[in-house]
Scaffold this active site. Structure first.
Site, PDB file in Angstrom:
ATOM      1  N   ASP A 122       8.607  -5.121   7.343  1.00  0.00           N
ATOM      2  CA  ASP A 122       8.495  -3.694   6.586  1.00  0.00           C
ATOM      3  C   ASP A 122       8.006  -2.712   7.419  1.00  0.00           C
ATOM      4  O   ASP A 122       8.640  -1.377   7.104  1.00  0.00           O
ATOM      5  CB  ASP A 122       7.525  -3.920   5.296  1.00  0.00           C
ATOM      6  CG  ASP A 122       7.977  -4.578   4.222  1.00  0.00           C
ATOM      7  OD1 ASP A 122       9.069  -4.917   4.115  1.00  0.00           O
ATOM      8  OD2 ASP A 122       7.219  -4.857   3.121  1.00  0.00           O
ATOM      9  N   HIS A 162      12.517 -10.495   1.131  1.00  0.00           N
ATOM     10  CA  HIS A 162      11.530  -9.442   1.349  1.00  0.00           C
ATOM     11  C   HIS A 162      11.242  -9.883   2.900  1.00  0.00           C
ATOM     12  O   HIS A 162      11.871 -10.695   3.472  1.00  0.00           O
ATOM     13  CB  HIS A 162      10.213 -10.070   0.734  1.00  0.00           C
ATOM     14  CG  HIS A 162      10.110  -9.498  -0.658  1.00  0.00           C
ATOM     15  ND1 HIS A 162      10.063  -7.964  -0.982  1.00  0.00           N
ATOM     16  CD2 HIS A 162      10.424  -9.926  -1.961  1.00  0.00           C
ATOM     17  CE1 HIS A 162       9.916  -7.694  -2.022  1.00  0.00           C
ATOM     18  NE2 HIS A 162      10.097  -9.119  -2.787  1.00  0.00           N
TER      19      HIS A 162
END
Length: 379
Positions: free
Chosen positions: A159, A129
């Site tokens: 992200d 992540h």
């Protein structure tokens, strides 16, 4: 004027985080983005209808494990400029939708691939992540207090900044080239590499001897007393960014920092003691009192606002920084253009599979056959 990306057609294979953010950016600026989602997410009145990342595009519901659905995607891609996907390397190939196949169908296609580690390398197949990707690039090391642990800047650096935004840039660059040459290509966007690029200025500071490894001791990481946040008497916070000497002079004037100890602005040895002194002084007034004190003074000062306060601030109201769509308050499309418009946000709705396929040349008989085959889910 029409939006700047009007006329571009993009297929987005449904995913989470950076892929949808890339799709949102392209759709906000006028691209027609068709999102291909799983049959179980076609309702549109659940979480998807509340997610700004999914705004301003239409949804097709397809079961990509069905060969008939795969053929639908291949047919749609033939008239598209780009495709966005965010699976682990090899997944799209196993579905029969890899770049070799789709570029064979449409040689001008730009095939955007969004992953954490990239398409190649020893970690390419590892899960991860945002926090993991920016840890490996060295970016996470820079965030956190002096002597404290690395603190993730939520998931903005990997992200969105190093991922979705970087992919949107890469796809547009490749689309421009495809329009000029007739040749598309794959855009391999890795969040680790994107987050590393975002740290370029800091690498420059390191080369100049102006940035050390110790967290919270540098110019922009809360090490400097003139570039930090401070708590006020009412438990709220203000931000100071008085880097340039002229702004630092104004900070000193407003805060009555008259002593000679404030003169060596860029001497790291005195930063901790001056930070402690500023912290005490800011605690003597409320946030609004400090806002009033700094009003009209060019010290690079701003109050730290929470979500509700940000949407109500006069500057944000004047600029239309936030909008409401579908009952959801969210950031408006950015940046702004002098001539072109952006697309007013419209929240995700129910799947329009049949209508979109019909608009793209599928006959009633073909659509019925796809339903019968379970390409859109259960027949």
């Amino acid at each position: 004027m029409t939006p700047p990306l009007a006329g571009l057609r993009i297929i987005e294979i449904a995913g989470i985080g950076p892929g949808p953010f890339c799709g949102m950016m392209l759709a906000d600026h006028g691209a027609e983005v068709i999102r291909i989602g799983r049959p179980d997410e076609g309702g549109g009145l659940s979480v998807t209808a509340m997610d700004p990342l999914l705004r301003s595009r239409r949804l097709i519901s397809l079961d990509l494990k069905k060969p008939e659905a795969v053929l639908v995607v291949r047919r749609l891609v033939q008239s598209c400029d780009g495709l966005i996907e965010g699976f682990r390397p090899g997944v799209m190939e196993r579905l029969g939708l890899g770049p070799e196949t789709l570029l064979g169908d449409n040689p001008k296609l730009v095939y955007g691939r969004m992953t954490g580690w990239g398409q190649t390398g020893p970690m390419a197949q590892d899960p991860g992540h945002d926090i993991n990707y920016i840890a490996l690039s060295g970016a996470l090391h820079a965030f956190g207090p002096t002597g404290g642990k690395p603190v993730p800047p939520i998931n903005m650096v990997g992200d969105f900044g190093g991922g979705g935004m970087m992919l949107a840039f890469g796809m547009l660059a490749a689309i421009l080239q495809a329009q000029a040459t007739g040749r598309g290509q794959v855009v391999d966007c890795a969040m680790t590499e994107g987050s590393a690029v975002l740290m370029s200025m800091i690498w420059g500071f390191r080369a100049m001897g102006r940035w050390g490894n110790a967290r919270g001791t540098n110019l922009l990481d809360s090490g400097a007393h003139f570039y930090d946040t401070y708590e006020t008497a009412d438990g709220k916070w203000v931000s100071i960014g008085s880097i340039e000497p002229q702004f630092y002079a104004v900070l000193r004037k407003v805060m009555a920092l008259d002593g000679v100890e404030w003169d060596p602005q860029f001497a790291p040895a005195v930063w901790p003691s001056l930070t402690a002194e500023l912290a005490q002084r800011f605690k003597r007034g409320t946030r609004d009192e400090w806002v009033a004190a700094f009003a009209g003074h060019e010290a690079c000062f701003a109050p730290v606002l929470d979500f509700d306060e940000a949407t109500a601030h006069p500057h944000n109201l004047a600029r239309g920084t936030f909008v409401e769509a579908g009952g959801v308050v969210q950031p408006a499309p950015a940046p702004r253009y002098s001539m072109s418009s952006t697309v007013p946000p419209e929240m995700a709705g129910e799947a329009e599979t049949d209508a979109i396929l019909a608009e793209n040349g599928f006959s009633e008989e073909e659509i019925a056959a796809l339903h019968e085959a379970g390409a859109m889910g259960k027949a």
